[in-house]
Design a protein around this motif. Sequence first.
Motif, PDB file in Angstrom:
ATOM      1  N   ASP A  74       0.824  -1.210   0.000  1.00 55.22           N
ATOM      2  CA  ASP A  74       0.000   0.000   0.000  1.00 55.22           C
ATOM      3  C   ASP A  74       0.860   1.263   0.000  1.00 55.22           C
ATOM      4  OD1 ASP A  74       0.972  -0.630   2.494  1.00 55.22           O
ATOM      5  OD2 ASP A  74      -0.746   0.202   3.575  1.00 55.22           O
ATOM      6  N   ALA A  75       2.013   1.218   0.704  1.00 57.63           N
ATOM      7  CA  ALA A  75       2.924   2.365   0.683  1.00 57.63           C
ATOM      8  C   ALA A  75       3.537   2.546  -0.695  1.00 57.63           C
ATOM      9  CB  ALA A  75       4.010   2.188   1.737  1.00 57.63           C
ATOM     10  N   GLN A  76       3.828   1.434  -1.377  1.00 59.88           N
ATOM     11  CA  GLN A  76       4.359   1.536  -2.733  1.00 59.88           C
ATOM     12  C   GLN A  76       3.323   2.093  -3.698  1.00 59.88           C
ATOM     13  OE1 GLN A  76       5.941  -2.235  -3.980  1.00 59.88           O
ATOM     14  NE2 GLN A  76       7.518  -2.290  -2.368  1.00 59.88           N
ATOM     15  N   ALA A  77       2.055   1.708  -3.513  1.00 52.23           N
ATOM     16  CA  ALA A  77       1.000   2.211  -4.398  1.00 52.23           C
ATOM     17  C   ALA A  77       0.825   3.718  -4.239  1.00 52.23           C
ATOM     18  CB  ALA A  77      -0.308   1.478  -4.115  1.00 52.23           C
ATOM     19  N   ARG A  78       0.877   4.219  -2.987  1.00 45.46           N
ATOM     20  CA  ARG A  78       0.754   5.662  -2.783  1.00 45.46           C
ATOM     21  C   ARG A  78       1.966   6.404  -3.367  1.00 45.46           C
ATOM     22  NH1 ARG A  78      -1.003   3.952   2.363  1.00 45.46           N
ATOM     23  NH2 ARG A  78       1.053   4.475   3.243  1.00 45.46           N
ATOM     24  N   PHE A  79       3.163   5.803  -3.212  1.00 46.71           N
ATOM     25  CA  PHE A  79       4.364   6.429  -3.740  1.00 46.71           C
ATOM     26  C   PHE A  79       4.331   6.473  -5.263  1.00 46.71           C
ATOM     27  CE2 PHE A  79       8.709   5.930  -5.382  1.00 46.71           C
ATOM     28  CZ  PHE A  79       9.298   7.072  -4.874  1.00 46.71           C
ATOM     29  N   GLY A 124       1.741   6.466  -7.125  1.00 46.07           N
ATOM     30  CA  GLY A 124       0.674   7.358  -7.588  1.00 46.07           C
ATOM     31  C   GLY A 124       1.130   8.798  -7.730  1.00 46.07           C
ATOM     32  N   LEU A 125       2.122   9.204  -6.927  1.00 45.26           N
ATOM     33  CA  LEU A 125       2.642  10.567  -7.043  1.00 45.26           C
ATOM     34  C   LEU A 125       3.269  10.825  -8.402  1.00 45.26           C
ATOM     35  CD1 LEU A 125       4.362  10.891  -3.534  1.00 45.26           C
ATOM     36  CD2 LEU A 125       2.147  11.844  -4.235  1.00 45.26           C
ATOM     37  N   ASN A 154       5.795  10.439   4.283  1.00 45.65           N
ATOM     38  CA  ASN A 154       5.665   9.677   5.536  1.00 45.65           C
ATOM     39  C   ASN A 154       6.627  10.191   6.611  1.00 45.65           C
ATOM     40  OD1 ASN A 154       3.751   8.132   4.233  1.00 45.65           O
ATOM     41  ND2 ASN A 154       5.145   6.422   3.824  1.00 45.65           N
TER      42      ASN A 154
END
Length: 201
Positions: free
Chosen positions: A27-32, A34-35, A77
């Motif tokens: 999930d952290a990779q997906a948010r990263f 997405g930027l 983060n």
Amino acid sequence: MHIKTTKCSRYCLVASTAPPELFDRPDAQARFEGLFRSFDPQVQFQYFRSFRRVRISFQDALAAAEARLRLHKTDLNGREMRLYFAQSVHIGGPHLEPPKPDKQFLISPPASPPVGWEQSPDARPVVNYDLLCAIAKLGPGDKYELHTATPTTPSVVVHVCEDDHADSSGPDDSDHDDKPRPPRPKIIQTRRPDFVGGVKQ
């Protein structure tokens, strides 16, 4: 083989000081990701856990430049994310090259020596005539001081042994008199030990 040029890639960015959860949590990779997908939907990511770096490859150089301009030194983060253009190092050639043949003529079997190579002449021997003259003047029973004593070092003196037991076959420079020479000692052969018949185990 040497480094020739170091160029910055206009299509790749490197994100440093990435948080540790970025390499473990999807999930952290997906948010990263997405930027950066907002600038280029075809962007690709490579995660380097050991270096805590992420390589971001864009299809368009303008998209990479705009992403760096807007996201450089932003909060991720609780950490400041820094973006740099990836550098590509261009080395002499795409393949390894053999070493220069400077001393390959020394390898066995020997090849032809390089052009202009000549055998170096041997150095002439150094003869110390003063030392030879001093040694020639020495006679039996004489002494010669090589090094004079100092307050901190002893003197070095050479004593020539007496020539009382010289070999009778050699030349004799002493006075020819009728004095009898002392008898030469006789070498006694060592007796062989007795033979023992068997060896006990």
